[in-house]
Design a protein around this motif. Sequence first.
Motif, PDB file in Angstrom:
ATOM      1  N   MET A   7       0.837  -1.203   0.000  1.00 45.92           N
ATOM      2  CA  MET A   7       0.000   0.000   0.000  1.00 45.92           C
ATOM      3  C   MET A   7       0.872   1.254   0.000  1.00 45.92           C
ATOM      4  O   MET A   7       0.552   2.235  -0.669  1.00 45.92           O
ATOM      5  CB  MET A   7      -0.937   0.005   1.209  1.00 45.92           C
ATOM      6  N   ARG A  26       1.335   6.660  -6.872  1.00 47.54           N
ATOM      7  CA  ARG A  26       0.228   7.549  -7.231  1.00 47.54           C
ATOM      8  C   ARG A  26       0.652   9.009  -7.062  1.00 47.54           C
ATOM      9  O   ARG A  26       0.393   9.840  -7.925  1.00 47.54           O
ATOM     10  CB  ARG A  26      -0.995   7.238  -6.380  1.00 47.54           C
ATOM     11  N   MET A  27       1.325   9.331  -5.983  1.00 41.77           N
ATOM     12  CA  MET A  27       1.771  10.706  -5.739  1.00 41.77           C
ATOM     13  C   MET A  27       2.780  11.129  -6.805  1.00 41.77           C
ATOM     14  O   MET A  27       2.733  12.252  -7.312  1.00 41.77           O
ATOM     15  CB  MET A  27       2.375  10.838  -4.345  1.00 41.77           C
ATOM     16  N   ARG A  86       0.856   4.142  -2.839  1.00 38.31           N
ATOM     17  CA  ARG A  86       0.651   5.554  -2.491  1.00 38.31           C
ATOM     18  C   ARG A  86       1.764   6.424  -3.073  1.00 38.31           C
ATOM     19  O   ARG A  86       1.501   7.491  -3.641  1.00 38.31           O
ATOM     20  CB  ARG A  86       0.601   5.711  -0.971  1.00 38.31           C
ATOM     21  N   ARG A  87       3.015   5.964  -2.942  1.00 38.88           N
ATOM     22  CA  ARG A  87       4.137   6.741  -3.493  1.00 38.88           C
ATOM     23  C   ARG A  87       4.058   6.821  -5.013  1.00 38.88           C
ATOM     24  O   ARG A  87       4.323   7.873  -5.594  1.00 38.88           O
ATOM     25  CB  ARG A  87       5.462   6.114  -3.065  1.00 38.88           C
TER      26      ARG A  87
END
Length: 152
Positions: free
Chosen positions: A17, A24-25, A21-22
Amino acid sequence: MGTLASLISALASGEAMAVLRRARMTAILYGLAAILALSGIGFLIGAAYIWLAARYGPLATSLGFGLGFLVLAALIVLIDRLTTGMRARRRARRRKADMTALGVTAALALLPALAKSKGGMALAPVIALVAYAVYRENMGSGPRNPDSGETS
């Protein structure tokens, strides 16, 4: 043992996860940077147009920019047409080499099974010859002229 497995699973899940998240950012930031870069290029083109319009007039500048962009588009299409043929030939060579390797591998994998069966050893040389013929057909006999790089 079950507690250890759930702990490892939770760690792996949490790590996955965090990686998502990284990623996507990073994708969002690169997208924003691309939008800002395209805006900057647009303003630079606008500034060049204003400068040239003051020097040569709006009609001549518009014609020049229009023709310039059409020439750039034609060059991009021409380069794509030229490289598409090269990419297709490279893919065909790679596919041919893969099929050769697959055929030879299948023939070699079949040899031990034939060795264990009745009369299988009599067919082994035939299969080996067929595999070699397939290999030679797909690989060619090598370069005819060392300077030309062509294969037969």
